[in-house]
Every structure is written in C-alpha cells, then in structure tokens.
Design a protein around this motif. Structure first.
Motif, PDB file in Angstrom:
ATOM      1  N   PRO A  41     -15.973   1.330   5.687  1.00 23.88           N
ATOM      2  CA  PRO A  41     -15.954  -0.011   6.294  1.00 23.88           C
ATOM      3  C   PRO A  41     -15.187  -1.032   5.451  1.00 23.88           C
ATOM      4  N   VAL A  42     -15.343  -0.939   4.128  1.00 24.88           N
ATOM      5  CA  VAL A  42     -14.607  -1.856   3.249  1.00 24.88           C
ATOM      6  C   VAL A  42     -13.107  -1.603   3.380  1.00 24.88           C
ATOM      7  N   GLY A  43     -12.718  -0.340   3.384  1.00 22.20           N
ATOM      8  CA  GLY A  43     -11.307   0.004   3.537  1.00 22.20           C
ATOM      9  C   GLY A  43     -10.737  -0.441   4.871  1.00 22.20           C
ATOM     10  N   ALA A  44     -11.555  -0.352   5.918  1.00 21.17           N
ATOM     11  CA  ALA A  44     -11.090  -0.771   7.242  1.00 21.17           C
ATOM     12  C   ALA A  44     -10.813  -2.275   7.281  1.00 21.17           C
ATOM     13  N   VAL A  45     -11.656  -3.054   6.629  1.00 31.43           N
ATOM     14  CA  VAL A  45     -11.444  -4.509   6.586  1.00 31.43           C
ATOM     15  C   VAL A  45     -10.204  -4.827   5.770  1.00 31.43           C
ATOM     16  N   ILE A  46     -10.063  -4.185   4.622  1.00 31.88           N
ATOM     17  CA  ILE A  46      -8.906  -4.450   3.768  1.00 31.88           C
ATOM     18  C   ILE A  46      -7.619  -3.959   4.426  1.00 31.88           C
ATOM     19  N   TYR A  47      -7.706  -2.890   5.225  1.00 30.64           N
ATOM     20  CA  TYR A  47      -6.537  -2.351   5.923  1.00 30.64           C
ATOM     21  C   TYR A  47      -5.902  -3.394   6.840  1.00 30.64           C
ATOM     22  N   CYS A  48      -6.717  -4.289   7.368  1.00 28.43           N
ATOM     23  CA  CYS A  48      -6.176  -5.337   8.245  1.00 28.43           C
ATOM     24  C   CYS A  48      -5.178  -6.232   7.518  1.00 28.43           C
ATOM     25  N   PHE A  49      -5.338  -6.357   6.215  1.00 23.15           N
ATOM     26  CA  PHE A  49      -4.477  -7.258   5.448  1.00 23.15           C
ATOM     27  C   PHE A  49      -3.471  -6.509   4.568  1.00 23.15           C
ATOM     28  N   LYS A  50      -3.915  -5.424   3.953  1.00 21.07           N
ATOM     29  CA  LYS A  50      -3.052  -4.628   3.074  1.00 21.07           C
ATOM     30  C   LYS A  50      -3.220  -3.170   3.458  1.00 21.07           C
ATOM     31  N   HIS A  51      -2.258  -2.647   4.195  1.00 25.31           N
ATOM     32  CA  HIS A  51      -2.361  -1.299   4.750  1.00 25.31           C
ATOM     33  C   HIS A  51      -2.501  -0.221   3.674  1.00 25.31           C
ATOM     34  N   LEU A  52      -1.650  -0.230   2.679  1.00 24.65           N
ATOM     35  CA  LEU A  52      -1.668   0.819   1.666  1.00 24.65           C
ATOM     36  C   LEU A  52      -2.968   0.808   0.870  1.00 24.65           C
ATOM     37  N   LYS A  53      -3.410  -0.365   0.470  1.00 28.53           N
ATOM     38  CA  LYS A  53      -4.663  -0.477  -0.297  1.00 28.53           C
ATOM     39  C   LYS A  53      -5.851  -0.010   0.548  1.00 28.53           C
ATOM     40  N   GLY A  54      -5.891  -0.368   1.819  1.00 30.86           N
ATOM     41  CA  GLY A  54      -6.964   0.062   2.709  1.00 30.86           C
ATOM     42  C   GLY A  54      -6.988   1.570   2.878  1.00 30.86           C
ATOM     43  N   ARG A  55      -5.822   2.174   2.995  1.00 34.35           N
ATOM     44  CA  ARG A  55      -5.751   3.642   3.113  1.00 34.35           C
ATOM     45  C   ARG A  55      -6.253   4.324   1.852  1.00 34.35           C
ATOM     46  N   ARG A  56      -5.879   3.780   0.687  1.00 32.76           N
ATOM     47  CA  ARG A  56      -6.334   4.371  -0.567  1.00 32.76           C
ATOM     48  C   ARG A  56      -7.853   4.266  -0.710  1.00 32.76           C
ATOM     49  N   ILE A  57      -8.430   3.152  -0.303  1.00 37.85           N
ATOM     50  CA  ILE A  57      -9.883   2.989  -0.377  1.00 37.85           C
ATOM     51  C   ILE A  57     -10.575   3.971   0.564  1.00 37.85           C
ATOM     52  N   MET A  58     -10.060   4.126   1.774  1.00 39.03           N
ATOM     53  CA  MET A  58     -10.687   5.041   2.724  1.00 39.03           C
ATOM     54  C   MET A  58     -10.493   6.508   2.318  1.00 39.03           C
ATOM     55  N   ALA A  59      -9.449   6.829   1.586  1.00 38.31           N
ATOM     56  CA  ALA A  59      -9.204   8.199   1.157  1.00 38.31           C
ATOM     57  C   ALA A  59      -9.939   8.555  -0.136  1.00 38.31           C
ATOM     58  N   HIS A  60     -10.451   7.570  -0.838  1.00 41.34           N
ATOM     59  CA  HIS A  60     -11.097   7.791  -2.134  1.00 41.34           C
ATOM     60  C   HIS A  60     -12.225   8.829  -2.091  1.00 41.34           C
ATOM     61  N   PRO A  61     -13.135   8.807  -1.115  1.00 42.81           N
ATOM     62  CA  PRO A  61     -14.186   9.838  -1.119  1.00 42.81           C
ATOM     63  C   PRO A  61     -13.646  11.265  -1.039  1.00 42.81           C
ATOM     64  N   ALA A  62     -12.591  11.468  -0.264  1.00 46.49           N
ATOM     65  CA  ALA A  62     -12.048  12.821  -0.088  1.00 46.49           C
ATOM     66  C   ALA A  62     -11.138  13.246  -1.234  1.00 46.49           C
ATOM     67  N   THR A  63     -10.424  12.303  -1.834  1.00 47.53           N
ATOM     68  CA  THR A  63      -9.455  12.674  -2.865  1.00 47.53           C
ATOM     69  C   THR A  63     -10.008  12.613  -4.278  1.00 47.53           C
ATOM     70  N   VAL A  64     -11.069  11.819  -4.500  1.00 47.27           N
ATOM     71  CA  VAL A  64     -11.596  11.657  -5.856  1.00 47.27           C
ATOM     72  C   VAL A  64     -13.057  12.096  -5.965  1.00 47.27           C
ATOM     73  N   VAL A  65     -13.917  11.575  -5.119  1.00 49.76           N
ATOM     74  CA  VAL A  65     -15.358  11.812  -5.258  1.00 49.76           C
ATOM     75  C   VAL A  65     -15.708  13.285  -5.032  1.00 49.76           C
ATOM     76  N   TYR A  66     -15.343  13.840  -3.889  1.00 50.13           N
ATOM     77  CA  TYR A  66     -15.698  15.229  -3.581  1.00 50.13           C
ATOM     78  C   TYR A  66     -15.161  16.222  -4.605  1.00 50.13           C
ATOM     79  N   PRO A  67     -13.860  16.192  -4.948  1.00 51.18           N
ATOM     80  CA  PRO A  67     -13.372  17.165  -5.930  1.00 51.18           C
ATOM     81  C   PRO A  67     -14.002  16.981  -7.322  1.00 51.18           C
ATOM     82  N   SER A  68     -14.244  15.746  -7.732  1.00 50.06           N
ATOM     83  CA  SER A  68     -14.828  15.509  -9.047  1.00 50.06           C
ATOM     84  C   SER A  68     -16.231  16.088  -9.150  1.00 50.06           C
TER      85      SER A  68
END
Length: 75
Positions: A41-68
């Motif tokens: 939800p935080v990434g979705a709100v930020i995506y409205c203003f900064k697309h790249l930053k919002g995508r990175r926030i929404m991808a964080h669970p899959a790219t960082v949290v799960y593998p770690s």
C-alpha cells in the motif's frame, strides 16, 4: 473448514544433507506476506508520484525479504 499454515518446500539445495529445505522457505514466505501487507500500500501511494521508487518499494518483499530469510535458515 479451516485455514492452514502454508508449507513451502525447496528441493535440490546443497546446503544440508537432506537436500531439501522446509523451514527456511516457509518462514521466508510468512516474512514476505508480513512485509507485503505494509509495503505494497505504501508503494502504491508513492507510485502515484514517483514511479521508480514506488516499484522498488513494492518489489522489496520479493527481492530482499524472502531471499534473505530463506537463505538465513539452512533447513
């Protein structure tokens, strides 16, 4: 009818003698879900203003949290 705990299995790994991991992927999945509930939800709100930053926030669970978490637990 009840809700069960998801059990994830990763076979073919060389990190333990059994060559299968159950605890690491299962805990990693639960950590992924917990992080996603907050970050998507935080990434979705930020995506409205900064697309790249919002995508990175929404991808964080899959790219960082799960593998770690999955790689931290060898069984």
């Amino acid at each position: 009818m009840g809700i069960g705990i998801p059990i994830c299995v990763q076979c073919g790994t060389a990190r333990n003698p059994c060559r299968c991991k159950v605890v690491g992927p299962t805990v990693g999945f639960l950590a992924f879900v917990a992080a996603a509930v907050v970050e998507w939800p935080v990434g979705a709100v930020i995506y409205c203003f900064k697309h790249l930053k919002g995508r990175r926030i929404m991808a964080h669970p899959a790219t960082v949290v799960y593998p770690s978490v999955t790689n931290a637990i060898p069984i």
